[in-house]
Design a protein around this motif. Structure first.
Motif, PDB file in Angstrom:
ATOM      1  N   PRO A   6       0.805  -1.217   0.000  1.00 50.12           N
ATOM      2  CA  PRO A   6       0.000   0.000   0.000  1.00 50.12           C
ATOM      3  C   PRO A   6       0.843   1.275   0.000  1.00 50.12           C
ATOM      4  N   THR A   7       2.048   1.184   0.575  1.00 48.35           N
ATOM      5  CA  THR A   7       2.981   2.317   0.574  1.00 48.35           C
ATOM      6  C   THR A   7       4.340   1.805   0.105  1.00 48.35           C
ATOM      7  N   LYS A   8       5.203   2.730  -0.261  1.00 46.80           N
ATOM      8  CA  LYS A   8       6.548   2.340  -0.680  1.00 46.80           C
ATOM      9  C   LYS A   8       7.281   1.642   0.474  1.00 46.80           C
ATOM     10  N   ALA A   9       7.146   2.170   1.676  1.00 47.41           N
ATOM     11  CA  ALA A   9       7.819   1.573   2.839  1.00 47.41           C
ATOM     12  C   ALA A   9       7.295   0.161   3.114  1.00 47.41           C
ATOM     13  N   GLN A  10       5.981  -0.045   3.015  1.00 48.25           N
ATOM     14  CA  GLN A  10       5.417  -1.374   3.258  1.00 48.25           C
ATOM     15  C   GLN A  10       5.837  -2.349   2.161  1.00 48.25           C
ATOM     16  N   ALA A  11       5.896  -1.878   0.933  1.00 46.39           N
ATOM     17  CA  ALA A  11       6.357  -2.736  -0.157  1.00 46.39           C
ATOM     18  C   ALA A  11       7.818  -3.143   0.060  1.00 46.39           C
ATOM     19  N   HIS A  12       8.632  -2.225   0.563  1.00 46.63           N
ATOM     20  CA  HIS A  12      10.044  -2.521   0.814  1.00 46.63           C
ATOM     21  C   HIS A  12      10.210  -3.570   1.911  1.00 46.63           C
ATOM     22  N   VAL A  13       9.450  -3.431   2.987  1.00 45.04           N
ATOM     23  CA  VAL A  13       9.504  -4.411   4.081  1.00 45.04           C
ATOM     24  C   VAL A  13       9.081  -5.790   3.562  1.00 45.04           C
ATOM     25  N   LEU A  14       8.009  -5.820   2.788  1.00 45.99           N
ATOM     26  CA  LEU A  14       7.524  -7.082   2.234  1.00 45.99           C
ATOM     27  C   LEU A  14       8.543  -7.684   1.263  1.00 45.99           C
ATOM     28  N   ALA A  15       9.180  -6.840   0.447  1.00 43.23           N
ATOM     29  CA  ALA A  15      10.200  -7.318  -0.495  1.00 43.23           C
ATOM     30  C   ALA A  15      11.363  -7.967   0.243  1.00 43.23           C
TER      31      ALA A  15
ATOM     32  N   GLY B 296      19.078  -7.381  -6.272  1.00 43.89           N
ATOM     33  CA  GLY B 296      18.308  -7.234  -5.045  1.00 43.89           C
ATOM     34  C   GLY B 296      17.109  -6.334  -5.240  1.00 43.89           C
ATOM     35  N   PRO B 297      16.231  -6.265  -4.242  1.00 48.59           N
ATOM     36  CA  PRO B 297      15.031  -5.452  -4.389  1.00 48.59           C
ATOM     37  C   PRO B 297      15.364  -4.014  -4.795  1.00 48.59           C
ATOM     38  N   ARG B 298      14.704  -3.589  -5.867  1.00 49.51           N
ATOM     39  CA  ARG B 298      14.879  -2.217  -6.329  1.00 49.51           C
ATOM     40  C   ARG B 298      13.525  -1.643  -6.667  1.00 49.51           C
ATOM     41  N   TRP B 299      13.378  -0.367  -6.409  1.00 48.80           N
ATOM     42  CA  TRP B 299      12.146   0.344  -6.708  1.00 48.80           C
ATOM     43  C   TRP B 299      11.978   0.403  -8.217  1.00 48.80           C
ATOM     44  N   LEU B 300      10.804   0.027  -8.690  1.00 48.97           N
ATOM     45  CA  LEU B 300      10.554   0.057 -10.125  1.00 48.97           C
ATOM     46  C   LEU B 300       9.084   0.409 -10.349  1.00 48.97           C
ATOM     47  N   PRO B 301       8.820   1.601 -10.848  1.00 47.81           N
ATOM     48  CA  PRO B 301       7.427   1.971 -11.119  1.00 47.81           C
ATOM     49  C   PRO B 301       6.754   0.949 -12.026  1.00 47.81           C
ATOM     50  N   ASP B 302       5.470   0.778 -11.824  1.00 47.23           N
ATOM     51  CA  ASP B 302       4.694  -0.178 -12.610  1.00 47.23           C
ATOM     52  C   ASP B 302       3.741   0.613 -13.493  1.00 47.23           C
ATOM     53  N   TYR B 303       3.916   0.500 -14.798  1.00 46.17           N
ATOM     54  CA  TYR B 303       3.108   1.294 -15.722  1.00 46.17           C
ATOM     55  C   TYR B 303       1.751   0.678 -16.002  1.00 46.17           C
ATOM     56  N   LEU B 304       1.569  -0.592 -15.631  1.00 41.13           N
ATOM     57  CA  LEU B 304       0.267  -1.225 -15.771  1.00 41.13           C
ATOM     58  C   LEU B 304      -0.645  -0.820 -14.615  1.00 41.13           C
ATOM     59  N   TYR B 305      -0.076  -0.786 -13.416  1.00 46.13           N
ATOM     60  CA  TYR B 305      -0.809  -0.401 -12.206  1.00 46.13           C
ATOM     61  C   TYR B 305      -0.213   0.915 -11.718  1.00 46.13           C
TER      62      TYR B 305
ATOM     63  N   TYR C 222       8.560  -3.165  -5.717  1.00 47.25           N
ATOM     64  CA  TYR C 222       9.980  -3.515  -5.719  1.00 47.25           C
ATOM     65  C   TYR C 222      10.123  -4.818  -6.515  1.00 47.25           C
ATOM     66  N   VAL C 223      11.213  -4.910  -7.267  1.00 41.12           N
ATOM     67  CA  VAL C 223      11.468  -6.088  -8.095  1.00 41.12           C
ATOM     68  C   VAL C 223      12.857  -6.627  -7.754  1.00 41.12           C
ATOM     69  N   SER C 224      12.974  -7.943  -7.695  1.00 39.74           N
ATOM     70  CA  SER C 224      14.280  -8.573  -7.485  1.00 39.74           C
ATOM     71  C   SER C 224      14.373  -9.812  -8.364  1.00 39.74           C
ATOM     72  N   VAL C 225      15.607 -10.246  -8.627  1.00 44.09           N
ATOM     73  CA  VAL C 225      15.850 -11.457  -9.413  1.00 44.09           C
ATOM     74  C   VAL C 225      16.864 -12.315  -8.663  1.00 44.09           C
ATOM     75  N   THR C 226      16.517 -13.584  -8.501  1.00 42.09           N
ATOM     76  CA  THR C 226      17.369 -14.541  -7.791  1.00 42.09           C
ATOM     77  C   THR C 226      17.516 -15.789  -8.644  1.00 42.09           C
ATOM     78  N   ARG C 227      18.739 -16.282  -8.729  1.00 42.56           N
ATOM     79  CA  ARG C 227      18.976 -17.532  -9.463  1.00 42.56           C
ATOM     80  C   ARG C 227      19.015 -18.689  -8.480  1.00 42.56           C
ATOM     81  N   LEU C 228      18.233 -19.712  -8.764  1.00 46.47           N
ATOM     82  CA  LEU C 228      18.258 -20.949  -7.987  1.00 46.47           C
ATOM     83  C   LEU C 228      19.001 -22.009  -8.792  1.00 46.47           C
ATOM     84  N   SER C 229      19.720 -22.863  -8.127  1.00 50.57           N
ATOM     85  CA  SER C 229      20.311 -24.042  -8.761  1.00 50.57           C
ATOM     86  C   SER C 229      19.573 -25.245  -8.192  1.00 50.57           C
ATOM     87  N   ILE C 230      18.813 -25.901  -9.059  1.00 50.90           N
ATOM     88  CA  ILE C 230      17.951 -26.998  -8.615  1.00 50.90           C
ATOM     89  C   ILE C 230      18.410 -28.278  -9.266  1.00 50.90           C
ATOM     90  N   ASP C 231      18.815 -29.232  -8.440  1.00 56.44           N
ATOM     91  CA  ASP C 231      19.212 -30.553  -8.926  1.00 56.44           C
ATOM     92  C   ASP C 231      17.940 -31.285  -9.367  1.00 56.44           C
TER      93      ASP C 231
END
Length: 136
Positions: A73-82, A110-119, A125-134
């Motif tokens: 709902p807020t930038k701060a709450q989105a950051h905590v959730l991220a 890591g989590p970075r602020w990224l405006p959403d043009y659809l909403y 906040y958007v982040s990307v993580t690589r998993l290595s899955i056997d």
């Protein structure tokens, strides 16, 4: 010579979404691979997407890039959730994801602020993580 790929790969988006949905720190958020029709970007939410990745046949490892789009709902709450979602994802190393072993977890962006043009009202906040899955 690399080994052949498995006959099927796990649905990593669904598996990660299940892990995140079970996390107490994310209990107030919607966790999904697709937003519901009524979603407007202002609700607490974590959307899970596979952004690509690679199969490493010699190691028999799938290395998906998992993107988390985290809203609040807020930038701060989105950051905590991220950061809560980030913590859960990073803790997957040496754990089972479905019937597969996660041998490594590496944060690519890591989590970075990224405006959403659809909403337009979204705090995201958007982040990307690589998993290595056997995969066997």
């Amino acid at each position: 010579m690399s080994t052949p790929p498995p006959s099927s790969f796990p649905d990593v988006e669904e598996l990660v979404a299940e892990v995140l949905a079970d996390a107490p720190a994310l209990s107030t958020a919607l966790v999904a691979v697709e937003p519901p029709p009524e979603f407007d970007g202002t609700q607490p939410a974590v959307l899970v997407n596979r952004r690509g990745g690679a199969w490493t046949g010699d190691l028999h490892v799938d290395m998906p890039l998992i993107e988390l789009e985290v809203y609040g709902p807020t930038k701060a709450q989105a950051h905590v959730l991220a950061n809560s979602a980030r913590r859960v994802l990073l803790a997957l190393m040496d754990q089972r994801l479905g019937g597969n072993y996660v041998s490594d977890v590496e944060e690519m962006d890591g989590p970075r602020w990224l405006p959403d043009y659809l909403y337009r009202a979204a705090n995201r906040y958007v982040s990307v993580t690589r998993l290595s899955i056997d995969v066997h």
